[in-house]
Motif scaffolding. Structure first.
Motif, PDB file in Angstrom:
ATOM      1  N   MET A   7      -8.841   7.733  -4.281  1.00 28.46           N
ATOM      2  CA  MET A   7      -9.019   7.753  -5.812  1.00 28.46           C
ATOM      3  C   MET A   7      -7.340   6.330  -6.082  1.00 28.46           C
ATOM      4  O   MET A   7      -7.112   6.175  -7.263  1.00 28.46           O
ATOM      5  N   ASN A   8      -6.831   5.848  -5.016  1.00 25.46           N
ATOM      6  CA  ASN A   8      -5.749   5.080  -5.057  1.00 25.46           C
ATOM      7  C   ASN A   8      -5.968   3.381  -5.062  1.00 25.46           C
ATOM      8  O   ASN A   8      -5.227   3.178  -3.138  1.00 25.46           O
ATOM      9  N   PRO A   9      -6.516   2.725  -5.261  1.00 27.90           N
ATOM     10  CA  PRO A   9      -6.824   1.685  -4.828  1.00 27.90           C
ATOM     11  C   PRO A   9      -5.650   0.950  -4.312  1.00 27.90           C
ATOM     12  O   PRO A   9      -4.512   0.537  -5.235  1.00 27.90           O
ATOM     13  N   CYS A  10      -5.775   0.480  -2.797  1.00 27.09           N
ATOM     14  CA  CYS A  10      -4.861  -0.490  -2.500  1.00 27.09           C
ATOM     15  C   CYS A  10      -5.162  -1.695  -2.994  1.00 27.09           C
ATOM     16  O   CYS A  10      -4.003  -2.409  -3.007  1.00 27.09           O
ATOM     17  N   LYS A  11      -5.982  -2.386  -3.627  1.00 27.48           N
ATOM     18  CA  LYS A  11      -6.124  -3.659  -3.958  1.00 27.48           C
ATOM     19  C   LYS A  11      -5.073  -5.040  -4.502  1.00 27.48           C
ATOM     20  O   LYS A  11      -4.086  -6.208  -4.584  1.00 27.48           O
ATOM     21  N   PRO A  12      -4.581  -3.827  -5.882  1.00 28.78           N
ATOM     22  CA  PRO A  12      -3.364  -4.893  -6.169  1.00 28.78           C
ATOM     23  C   PRO A  12      -1.931  -5.436  -5.569  1.00 28.78           C
ATOM     24  O   PRO A  12      -1.465  -5.961  -5.630  1.00 28.78           O
ATOM     25  N   LEU A  13      -2.047  -4.056  -4.460  1.00 27.53           N
ATOM     26  CA  LEU A  13      -0.522  -4.327  -3.494  1.00 27.53           C
ATOM     27  C   LEU A  13      -1.427  -5.740  -2.604  1.00 27.53           C
ATOM     28  O   LEU A  13      -0.401  -6.652  -2.637  1.00 27.53           O
ATOM     29  N   VAL A  14      -2.160  -5.383  -2.336  1.00 32.53           N
ATOM     30  CA  VAL A  14      -2.795  -6.088  -0.585  1.00 32.53           C
ATOM     31  C   VAL A  14      -2.771  -8.159  -1.550  1.00 32.53           C
ATOM     32  O   VAL A  14      -2.569  -8.255  -1.200  1.00 32.53           O
ATOM     33  N   ASP A  15      -3.179  -7.659  -3.015  1.00 28.94           N
ATOM     34  CA  ASP A  15      -3.218  -8.982  -3.172  1.00 28.94           C
ATOM     35  C   ASP A  15      -1.935  -9.479  -3.870  1.00 28.94           C
ATOM     36  O   ASP A  15      -1.274 -11.737  -3.551  1.00 28.94           O
ATOM     37  N   LEU A  16      -0.633  -8.459  -4.096  1.00 27.15           N
ATOM     38  CA  LEU A  16       0.701  -9.388  -4.469  1.00 27.15           C
ATOM     39  C   LEU A  16       0.880  -9.338  -3.189  1.00 27.15           C
ATOM     40  O   LEU A  16       1.954 -10.536  -2.825  1.00 27.15           O
ATOM     41  N   TRP A  17       1.274  -8.800  -1.780  1.00 26.04           N
ATOM     42  CA  TRP A  17       1.489  -8.573  -0.942  1.00 26.04           C
ATOM     43  C   TRP A  17       1.217 -10.735   0.095  1.00 26.04           C
ATOM     44  O   TRP A  17       2.139 -11.255   0.587  1.00 26.04           O
ATOM     45  N   LYS A  18      -0.216 -11.214  -0.602  1.00 29.05           N
ATOM     46  CA  LYS A  18      -0.665 -12.149   0.452  1.00 29.05           C
ATOM     47  C   LYS A  18      -0.088 -13.293  -0.783  1.00 29.05           C
ATOM     48  O   LYS A  18       0.499 -14.128   0.436  1.00 29.05           O
ATOM     49  N   GLN A  19       0.434 -13.233  -1.573  1.00 27.42           N
ATOM     50  CA  GLN A  19       1.418 -14.412  -2.120  1.00 27.42           C
ATOM     51  C   GLN A  19       2.651 -14.814  -1.426  1.00 27.42           C
ATOM     52  O   GLN A  19       3.201 -15.684  -1.383  1.00 27.42           O
ATOM     53  N   ILE A  20       3.461 -12.817  -1.184  1.00 27.54           N
ATOM     54  CA  ILE A  20       4.620 -13.470   0.031  1.00 27.54           C
ATOM     55  C   ILE A  20       4.871 -12.843   1.192  1.00 27.54           C
ATOM     56  O   ILE A  20       5.471 -13.437   1.857  1.00 27.54           O
ATOM     57  N   SER A  21       3.592 -12.527   1.751  1.00 28.49           N
ATOM     58  CA  SER A  21       4.413 -12.538   2.711  1.00 28.49           C
ATOM     59  C   SER A  21       4.923 -13.404   3.855  1.00 28.49           C
ATOM     60  O   SER A  21       5.533 -12.821   4.871  1.00 28.49           O
ATOM     61  N   ASN A  22       4.406 -14.045   3.714  1.00 25.11           N
ATOM     62  CA  ASN A  22       4.499 -15.475   4.809  1.00 25.11           C
ATOM     63  C   ASN A  22       6.475 -15.543   4.625  1.00 25.11           C
ATOM     64  O   ASN A  22       7.506 -16.258   5.327  1.00 25.11           O
ATOM     65  N   LEU A  23       6.755 -15.723   3.799  1.00 23.41           N
ATOM     66  CA  LEU A  23       8.072 -14.981   3.063  1.00 23.41           C
ATOM     67  C   LEU A  23       8.901 -14.091   3.715  1.00 23.41           C
ATOM     68  O   LEU A  23       9.795 -13.904   4.296  1.00 23.41           O
ATOM     69  N   TYR A  24       8.429 -12.756   4.275  1.00 18.50           N
ATOM     70  CA  TYR A  24       8.649 -11.935   5.114  1.00 18.50           C
ATOM     71  C   TYR A  24       8.005 -12.063   6.468  1.00 18.50           C
ATOM     72  O   TYR A  24       7.385 -10.647   6.550  1.00 18.50           O
ATOM     73  N   PRO A  25       7.968 -12.589   7.590  1.00 19.59           N
ATOM     74  CA  PRO A  25       7.298 -12.402   8.282  1.00 19.59           C
ATOM     75  C   PRO A  25       7.754 -11.010   9.243  1.00 19.59           C
ATOM     76  O   PRO A  25       6.976 -10.316  10.113  1.00 19.59           O
ATOM     77  N   ASN A  26       8.990 -10.263   9.430  1.00 19.02           N
ATOM     78  CA  ASN A  26       8.956  -9.064   9.741  1.00 19.02           C
ATOM     79  C   ASN A  26       8.442  -8.154   9.247  1.00 19.02           C
ATOM     80  O   ASN A  26       8.081  -7.111   9.869  1.00 19.02           O
ATOM     81  N   LEU A  27       7.985  -7.910   8.350  1.00 16.33           N
ATOM     82  CA  LEU A  27       7.110  -7.226   7.376  1.00 16.33           C
ATOM     83  C   LEU A  27       5.920  -6.873   7.107  1.00 16.33           C
ATOM     84  O   LEU A  27       5.451  -8.248   7.583  1.00 16.33           O
ATOM     85  N   LYS A  28       5.729  -5.847   8.222  1.00 16.26           N
ATOM     86  CA  LYS A  28       3.502  -5.828   7.838  1.00 16.26           C
ATOM     87  C   LYS A  28       3.331  -4.201   7.013  1.00 16.26           C
ATOM     88  O   LYS A  28       4.312  -3.201   7.294  1.00 16.26           O
ATOM     89  N   LEU A  29       2.258  -5.482   6.827  1.00 17.36           N
ATOM     90  CA  LEU A  29       1.456  -4.162   6.196  1.00 17.36           C
ATOM     91  C   LEU A  29       0.598  -3.268   6.936  1.00 17.36           C
ATOM     92  O   LEU A  29      -0.587  -4.198   7.354  1.00 17.36           O
ATOM     93  N   GLN A  30       0.123  -2.222   6.747  1.00 14.78           N
ATOM     94  CA  GLN A  30      -0.664  -1.269   7.975  1.00 14.78           C
ATOM     95  C   GLN A  30      -1.143  -0.323   6.502  1.00 14.78           C
ATOM     96  O   GLN A  30      -0.343   0.568   6.349  1.00 14.78           O
ATOM     97  N   ILE A  31      -2.833   0.045   6.646  1.00 11.03           N
ATOM     98  CA  ILE A  31      -3.305   1.197   5.824  1.00 11.03           C
ATOM     99  C   ILE A  31      -2.890   2.001   6.981  1.00 11.03           C
ATOM    100  O   ILE A  31      -3.726   1.373   7.979  1.00 11.03           O
TER     101      ILE A  31
END
Length: 193
Positions: free
Chosen positions: A1-25
């Motif tokens: 009921m809570n699709p994560c695609k909007p967050l994953v799409d945002l994270w793809k755009q900025i993740s290289n700026l924050y290499p110490n932060l990781k998303l995990q499902i």
């Protein structure tokens, strides 16, 4: 009921700026009777999730950062007289039973209920639980009713067809996080902003 695609799409755009932060499902039980417990454990079992949010009960337990809005639509079972439609007007729902959340937890949904009761009294409103889960979707299918839903949930149940309604009602969605977020969550939110 809570699709994560909007967050994953945002994270793809900025993740290289924050290499110490990781998303995990991380899977969790978001059924109607356990979702409040999930909110109470934010920051312990996991830090954030993306969800529609206009619930007073939720907002007592968590913080919310809005990313956008979902369109409020309806869903019908396969074979329903409206199941081939992509878009309808409220007049198309005349004589139908419309399942929606109980009154009192969401101002947006309460406004929709008042609007329907005032201007479309021929639509019969049937209360569901405050929070949707698979049992509500299955009930809609089994009883062959119409369900008030979100466009984001169009692929949630294989036997329900989501239909746009000719109106402007939307539901905010975004990042749900603890009332006392960790430093990592605060950095993450700043990155998203």
């Amino acid at each position: 009921m809570n699709p994560c695609k909007p967050l994953v799409d945002l994270w793809k755009q900025i993740s290289n700026l924050y290499p110490n932060l990781k998303l995990q499902i991380i899977p969790y039980d978001d059924s109607g009777n356990t979702v409040l417990n999930v909110l109470d454990t934010l920051g312990k079992d996991f830090d954030i999730f993306v969800a529609p949010c206009n619930s007073e009960e939720w907002l007592k337990r968590c913080n919310f950062y809005q990313l956008g809005t979902y369109k409020i639509c309806c869903a019908v079972p396969q074979g329903h007289r409206l199941s081939e439609q992509e878009s309808i007007t409220l007049n198309d729902l005349s004589g139908e039973t419309l399942m929606m959340c109980q009154r009192g937890d969401s101002k947006i949904l309460d406004d929709i209920r008042e609007y329907l009761n005032k201007d479309y009294p021929e639509i019969v409103i049937k209360d569901t639980s405050i929070f949707y889960d698979a049992s509500v979707l299955n009930q809609c299918d089994r009883e062959e009713n119409v369900l008030l839903t979100l466009d984001a949930w169009s692929e949630t149940h294989p036997f329900l067809h989501t239909i746009k309604i000719d109106w402007d009602f939307t539901m905010p969605y975004g990042i749900v996080y603890s009332k006392e977020p960790s430093q990592s969550v605060l950095i993450f939110l700043e990155a998203i902003k």
